[in-house]
Motif scaffolding. Structure first.
Motif, PDB file in Angstrom:
ATOM      1  N   UNK A  17      46.305 -84.362  74.497  1.00 23.52           N
ATOM      2  CA  UNK A  17      46.569 -85.792  74.700  1.00 23.52           C
ATOM      3  C   UNK A  17      46.545 -86.562  73.385  1.00 23.52           C
ATOM      4  N   UNK A  18      45.518 -86.344  72.580  1.00 21.72           N
ATOM      5  CA  UNK A  18      45.388 -87.055  71.306  1.00 21.72           C
ATOM      6  C   UNK A  18      46.533 -86.677  70.363  1.00 21.72           C
ATOM      7  N   UNK A  19      46.843 -85.399  70.283  1.00 22.59           N
ATOM      8  CA  UNK A  19      47.920 -84.954  69.393  1.00 22.59           C
ATOM      9  C   UNK A  19      49.242 -85.601  69.789  1.00 22.59           C
ATOM     10  N   UNK A  20      49.529 -85.642  71.070  1.00 17.75           N
ATOM     11  CA  UNK A  20      50.777 -86.271  71.527  1.00 17.75           C
ATOM     12  C   UNK A  20      50.787 -87.764  71.185  1.00 17.75           C
ATOM     13  N   UNK A  21      49.644 -88.419  71.351  1.00 15.17           N
ATOM     14  CA  UNK A  21      49.562 -89.859  71.091  1.00 15.17           C
ATOM     15  C   UNK A  21      49.806 -90.199  69.626  1.00 15.17           C
ATOM     16  N   UNK A  22      49.407 -89.305  68.712  1.00 12.95           N
ATOM     17  CA  UNK A  22      49.582 -89.586  67.282  1.00 12.95           C
ATOM     18  C   UNK A  22      50.764 -88.819  66.683  1.00 12.95           C
ATOM     19  N   UNK A  57      46.968 -83.225  59.447  1.00 15.13           N
ATOM     20  CA  UNK A  57      45.551 -83.078  59.791  1.00 15.13           C
ATOM     21  C   UNK A  57      44.771 -84.388  59.680  1.00 15.13           C
ATOM     22  N   UNK A  58      45.114 -85.246  58.732  1.00 13.68           N
ATOM     23  CA  UNK A  58      44.343 -86.481  58.581  1.00 13.68           C
ATOM     24  C   UNK A  58      44.488 -87.365  59.817  1.00 13.68           C
ATOM     25  N   UNK A  59      45.719 -87.496  60.345  1.00 19.06           N
ATOM     26  CA  UNK A  59      45.926 -88.308  61.554  1.00 19.06           C
ATOM     27  C   UNK A  59      45.181 -87.724  62.746  1.00 19.06           C
ATOM     28  N   UNK A  60      45.265 -86.400  62.897  1.00 17.96           N
ATOM     29  CA  UNK A  60      44.596 -85.742  64.007  1.00 17.96           C
ATOM     30  C   UNK A  60      43.080 -85.895  63.891  1.00 17.96           C
ATOM     31  N   UNK A  61      42.541 -85.625  62.711  1.00 20.92           N
ATOM     32  CA  UNK A  61      41.089 -85.723  62.497  1.00 20.92           C
ATOM     33  C   UNK A  61      40.599 -87.141  62.759  1.00 20.92           C
ATOM     34  N   UNK A  62      41.298 -88.123  62.232  1.00 22.50           N
ATOM     35  CA  UNK A  62      40.886 -89.514  62.403  1.00 22.50           C
ATOM     36  C   UNK A  62      40.830 -89.885  63.880  1.00 22.50           C
ATOM     37  N   UNK A  63      41.820 -89.472  64.628  1.00 23.52           N
ATOM     38  CA  UNK A  63      41.859 -89.797  66.058  1.00 23.52           C
ATOM     39  C   UNK A  63      40.748 -89.105  66.833  1.00 23.52           C
ATOM     40  N   UNK A  64      40.508 -87.835  66.534  1.00 22.53           N
ATOM     41  CA  UNK A  64      39.445 -87.113  67.248  1.00 22.53           C
ATOM     42  C   UNK A  64      38.066 -87.622  66.851  1.00 22.53           C
ATOM     43  N   UNK A  65      37.865 -87.892  65.574  1.00 24.87           N
ATOM     44  CA  UNK A  65      36.579 -88.437  65.126  1.00 24.87           C
ATOM     45  C   UNK A  65      36.341 -89.797  65.786  1.00 24.87           C
ATOM     46  N   UNK A  66      37.393 -90.586  65.956  1.00 23.06           N
ATOM     47  CA  UNK A  66      37.289 -91.868  66.648  1.00 23.06           C
ATOM     48  C   UNK A  66      36.892 -91.725  68.108  1.00 23.06           C
ATOM     49  N   UNK A  67      37.040 -90.525  68.658  1.00 25.87           N
ATOM     50  CA  UNK A  67      36.659 -90.268  70.053  1.00 25.87           C
ATOM     51  C   UNK A  67      35.326 -89.528  70.152  1.00 25.87           C
ATOM     52  N   UNK A  68      34.574 -89.482  69.057  1.00 23.64           N
ATOM     53  CA  UNK A  68      33.223 -88.925  69.114  1.00 23.64           C
ATOM     54  C   UNK A  68      33.071 -87.509  68.586  1.00 23.64           C
ATOM     55  N   UNK A  69      34.158 -86.888  68.135  1.00 21.10           N
ATOM     56  CA  UNK A  69      34.037 -85.565  67.513  1.00 21.10           C
ATOM     57  C   UNK A  69      33.478 -85.763  66.115  1.00 21.10           C
ATOM     58  N   UNK A  70      32.712 -84.777  65.648  1.00 23.16           N
ATOM     59  CA  UNK A  70      32.160 -84.891  64.287  1.00 23.16           C
ATOM     60  C   UNK A  70      32.518 -83.652  63.485  1.00 23.16           C
ATOM     61  N   UNK A  71      32.761 -83.838  62.196  1.00 25.54           N
ATOM     62  CA  UNK A  71      33.147 -82.693  61.358  1.00 25.54           C
ATOM     63  C   UNK A  71      32.005 -81.712  61.158  1.00 25.54           C
ATOM     64  N   UNK A  72      32.356 -80.441  61.082  1.00 31.95           N
ATOM     65  CA  UNK A  72      31.407 -79.402  60.696  1.00 31.95           C
ATOM     66  C   UNK A  72      31.493 -79.300  59.182  1.00 31.95           C
ATOM     67  N   UNK A  73      30.480 -79.773  58.506  1.00 35.22           N
ATOM     68  CA  UNK A  73      30.509 -79.854  57.046  1.00 35.22           C
ATOM     69  C   UNK A  73      30.398 -78.487  56.365  1.00 35.22           C
ATOM     70  N   UNK A  74      30.134 -77.435  57.151  1.00 34.63           N
ATOM     71  CA  UNK A  74      30.071 -76.088  56.562  1.00 34.63           C
ATOM     72  C   UNK A  74      31.462 -75.571  56.201  1.00 34.63           C
ATOM     73  N   UNK A  75      32.516 -76.127  56.818  1.00 35.90           N
ATOM     74  CA  UNK A  75      33.878 -75.688  56.550  1.00 35.90           C
ATOM     75  C   UNK A  75      34.596 -76.783  55.760  1.00 35.90           C
TER      76      UNK A  75
END
Length: 173
Positions: A17-22, A57-75
Motif C-alpha cells: 500500500x505504501x509503495x503504491x501511494x509513493x 529508497x528514500x521515499x519508501x523509507x520516509x513513508x514507512x518511518x512516518x507510519x511507525x517503522x524504525x531503522x535497524x542501525x546495525x545495517x
C-alpha cells in the motif's frame, strides 16, 4: 497461523500500500516470495524480504518511518534498508539497472552484479486476501541453489532445499 505470521502478512499489505501511494516498485523475495507463489504459508519466517530500486529508497523509507517503522542501525542504509516495528522486520535489498537496462544488484559488496533475466516479470503472488509483487519462481530457485556457491561460508540450509523442492513441484503441477 500464529501472531507473528499474521503481523508479517499485515506488513506485506502495508508495504504494498505504501509503495503504491509513493510510486515505488517493490517485489517480495526469499521465503515469503515462495509462499506467495505457492498460495499458502509453508513455514515460519524470521523477516519479510523485499527488493526495491535504489533510487526510490528514500521515499519508501520516509513513508514507512512516518507510519511507525524504525531503522535497524546495525545495517548501513547505503547497503540495504532494514526496518522494525514491534517483532516484525522488513528488509529491502536494492536494485539498479546497467547501461543496457538489465537488472543488477544496486548496492553492497555485489553492487553491479547482474541478476536473473525476467526476475521482475512474474505475476503477483497471493495468500488468501493478501496480494504482492514477487520475484519470479526461476529467480527464487536460482538464489536458493546458488547462495552457498556464491558464499561458501554459508552452507545450504535444510529449509532452502525444502523451499526449492516445493517451488519445483509447483512448476510441474
Amino acid at each position: 497461523m500464529d501472531g507473528l505470521t499474521e503481523r508479517q502478512l499485515a506488513s506485506v499489505d502495508e508495504v504494498v500500500e505504501v509503495a503504491a501511494a509513493v510510486g515505488v516498485e517493490v517485489w517480495l523475495r526469499g521465503g515469503w516470495a515462495m509462499d506467495f507463489h505457492l498460495g499458502r504459508v509453508t513455514r515460519p519466517h524470521v523477516d519479510v524480504d523485499w527488493y526495491c530500486w535504489r533510487a526510490d529508497v528514500e521515499r519508501l523509507a520516509s513513508s514507512l518511518i512516518g507510519r511507525g517503522w524504525r531503522p535497524d542501525l546495525r545495517m548501513p542504509v547505503g547497503v540495504q534498508l532494514d526496518l522494525f516495528r514491534g517483532d516484525v522486520e522488513v528488509s529491502f535489498a536494492y536494485l539498479a539497472r546497467d547501461a543496457a537496462g538489465r537488472v543488477k544488484v544496486g548496492a553492497g559488496p555485489w553492487a553491479g552484479t547482474p541478476l536473473p533475466a525476467g526476475m521482475l516479470d512474474g505475476p503477483p503472488g497471493r495468500i488468501g486476501p493478501h496480494t504482492a509483487p514477487v520475484i519470479s519462481v526461476a529467480a527464487q530457485i536460482e538464489f536458493k541453489e546458488m547462495f552457498p556457491v556464491w558464499m561458501p561460508e554459508h552452507p545450504r540450509r535444510p529449509k532452502d532445499a525444502d523451499d526449492v523442492a516445493r517451488l519445483r513441484a509447483s512448476l510441474i503441477a
